[in-house]
Enzyme design. Structure first.
Site, PDB file in Angstrom:
ATOM      1  N   THR A   5     -24.192   6.408 -10.396  1.00  0.00           N
ATOM      2  CA  THR A   5     -22.653   6.188 -10.185  1.00  0.00           C
ATOM      3  C   THR A   5     -22.511   4.781  -9.512  1.00  0.00           C
ATOM      4  O   THR A   5     -23.642   4.110  -8.929  1.00  0.00           O
ATOM      5  CB  THR A   5     -22.297   7.222  -9.300  1.00  0.00           C
ATOM      6  OG1 THR A   5     -21.008   7.001  -8.911  1.00  0.00           O
ATOM      7  CG2 THR A   5     -22.798   7.508  -7.897  1.00  0.00           C
ATOM      8  N   CYS A   6     -21.587   4.296  -9.314  1.00  0.00           N
ATOM      9  CA  CYS A   6     -21.327   2.915  -8.711  1.00  0.00           C
ATOM     10  C   CYS A   6     -19.726   2.845  -8.419  1.00  0.00           C
ATOM     11  O   CYS A   6     -18.984   3.962  -8.274  1.00  0.00           O
ATOM     12  CB  CYS A   6     -21.743   1.811  -9.654  1.00  0.00           C
ATOM     13  SG  CYS A   6     -21.130   1.673 -11.261  1.00  0.00           S
ATOM     14  N   GLY A   7     -19.010   1.477  -8.510  1.00  0.00           N
ATOM     15  CA  GLY A   7     -17.755   1.528  -8.294  1.00  0.00           C
ATOM     16  C   GLY A   7     -16.681   2.022  -9.402  1.00  0.00           C
ATOM     17  O   GLY A   7     -15.946   2.779  -9.383  1.00  0.00           O
ATOM     18  N   GLY A  43     -18.670   2.293 -12.853  1.00  0.00           N
ATOM     19  CA  GLY A  43     -19.505   2.766 -14.162  1.00  0.00           C
ATOM     20  C   GLY A  43     -20.200   1.658 -14.702  1.00  0.00           C
ATOM     21  O   GLY A  43     -20.957   1.721 -15.668  1.00  0.00           O
ATOM     22  N   TRP A  98     -16.914   5.717  -8.599  1.00  0.00           N
ATOM     23  CA  TRP A  98     -16.076   5.836  -7.360  1.00  0.00           C
ATOM     24  C   TRP A  98     -14.470   5.355  -7.725  1.00  0.00           C
ATOM     25  O   TRP A  98     -13.682   6.033  -6.865  1.00  0.00           O
ATOM     26  CB  TRP A  98     -16.837   4.741  -6.220  1.00  0.00           C
ATOM     27  CG  TRP A  98     -16.081   5.002  -4.750  1.00  0.00           C
ATOM     28  CD1 TRP A  98     -15.136   4.485  -4.392  1.00  0.00           C
ATOM     29  CD2 TRP A  98     -16.222   6.385  -4.131  1.00  0.00           C
ATOM     30  NE1 TRP A  98     -14.940   5.178  -2.945  1.00  0.00           N
ATOM     31  CE2 TRP A  98     -15.678   6.328  -2.807  1.00  0.00           C
ATOM     32  CE3 TRP A  98     -17.205   7.316  -4.324  1.00  0.00           C
ATOM     33  CZ2 TRP A  98     -15.582   7.288  -1.811  1.00  0.00           C
ATOM     34  CZ3 TRP A  98     -17.329   8.260  -3.310  1.00  0.00           C
ATOM     35  CH2 TRP A  98     -16.554   8.446  -2.202  1.00  0.00           C
TER      36      TRP A  98
END
Length: 282
Positions: free
Chosen positions: A239-241, A243, A268
Site C-alpha cells: 500500500t502507499c498514498g 497505489g 491511503w
C-alpha cells in the site's frame, strides 16, 4: 542487455538494439506528485525515447471513481492500451522520468491485465539521456492494436477486504509512503485525508528500494525487507498514498522471489479519507 539477475528489468543498450522490433512497445509512464512541480505529459511532448507512447495513469482509470489512479476495468484498460498501439502479446518496456517512481505502477497495471512480457527500463529516462541515446519530441505515430485483458483478480485488494485483513492481522501490510507520513507526523498531500497508518502495518519507504534511479539488487532488497520486519515467507499486501509506489514494493517482492502478495489499490487515499477506519500514529 536484459538483466541476468532480475527478469523484470532491461538496460538501455538492450532496448536501443531492439528499437525496430514491431513486437516491442515502449511506454512512458511518467507521473509526478503535485509538489514535484513536474508535468509528465509536457515532458513527454518535449522529449522521449523514439517510438514511445505516453501512458497517463490519471486517464487510464475506472470511470466515475472518486479515488486517484483507480485500476481500470478490463474493458476500459484494453480499449486504452489498444488505442496506444499496445498488444497483450507485445514485449512492453516501461520507463519514467525519475528512473524509479511511477514506472512500476504502469508495469503492474499491464501485468495485472494479463500482459506477460512486461519489463522496466533500468534507470528510466535519466539513464537513456545519460547514455546520449536519441530522443524525439511531439507525439509518436500510433497504430492501434488489439489488447485482450485477462485480469488476475487476486492481484488487488478492495476496501472491504482490507478492513478484514486489518482486523484479522492475517497478512502483512507494507506501506511505501515516506516515514513521516506513515508515522502521522507529516500531513497527507490530499485534502481531507487523515494522517497515520493502518494498525499493524510495516513501513518501507519506496525511496529505500533504489539508488540513483535504479532498483537495488535482490540481496540488498532482502536486507531492506528484513530491516522493515517483513517475513518473506508470509503473504504481503502493499500500500502507499494512492497505489503508485505500492507497485514499487510489488516489483521488489517479485525480484526477491516472493510472489504471495497483493496491492491495495485504494491505498491511503481511500483508507485515510474514511471516517471510521482505525488509524495508528507512531
Amino acid at each position: 542487455m536484459m538483466s541476468t539477475t532480475n527478469p523484470y528489468l532491461v538496460d538501455v543498450d538492450w532496448l536501443f538494439s531492439r528499437m525496430d522490433d514491431p513486437s516491442l512497445s515502449i511506454v512512458d509512464g511518467s507521473w509526478y506528485l503535485p509538489n514535484m512541480q513536474r508535468d509528465g505529459r509536457k515532458e513527454y511532448d518535449s522529449q522521449h525515447i523514439p517510438g514511445a507512447v505516453f501512458f497517463d495513469i490519471d486517464a487510464v482509470v475506472e470511470p466515475g471513481s472518486n479515488l486517484p489512479h483507480t485500476l481500470a476495468s478490463p474493458e476500459t484498460f484494453a480499449r486504452h492500451a489498444g488505442a496506444l498501439g499496445i498488444s497483450h502479446e507485445d514485449t512492453i518496456v516501461v520507463y519514467d522520468g525519475m528512473g524509479f517512481f511511477s514506472g512500476p505502477r504502469v508495469w503492474w497495471n499491464f501485468r495485472t491485465m494479463g500482459a506477460t512480457k512486461v519489463v522496466l527500463l533500468e534507470g528510466g529516462f535519466p539513464a537513456w539521456l545519460e547514455a546520449r541515446l536519441p530522443v524525439e519530441s511531439g507525439t509518436a505515430p500510433i497504430y492501434p492494436k488489439l489488447f485482450v485483458s485477462t485480469p488476475n483478480a487476486q492481484d488487488t485488494v478492495s476496501f472491504d477486504t482490507m478492513r478484514t485483513l486489518v482486523d484479522s492481522g492475517e497478512m502483512q501490510i507494507l506501506d511505501a509512503r515516506p516515514e513521516g507520513r506513515f508515522a502521522g507526523r507529516d500531513p497527507e498531500p490530499r485534502a481531507g485525508v487523515r494522517a497515520g497508518h493502518m494498525p499493524g502495518a510495516l513501513s518501507l519507504p519506496f525511496s529505500e528500494l533504489s539508488q540513483d534511479g535504479k532498483l537495488l539488487d535482490a540481496d540488498a532488497l532482502r536486507q531492506k525487507f528484513d530491516e522493515a520486519g517483513v517475513d518473506l515467507f508470509k503473504p504481503v499486501v502493499t500500500t502507499c498514498g494512492s497505489g503508485v509506489t505500492a507497485a514499487a514494493l510489488t516489483l521488489a517482492l517479485e525480484t526477491v522471489g516472493q510472489h504471495n502478495h497483493r496491492l491495495y489499490d485504494g491505498s491511503w487515499a481511500e483508507w485515510g479519507s474514511a471516517s471510521d477506519t482505525p488509524i495508528e500514529k507512531s
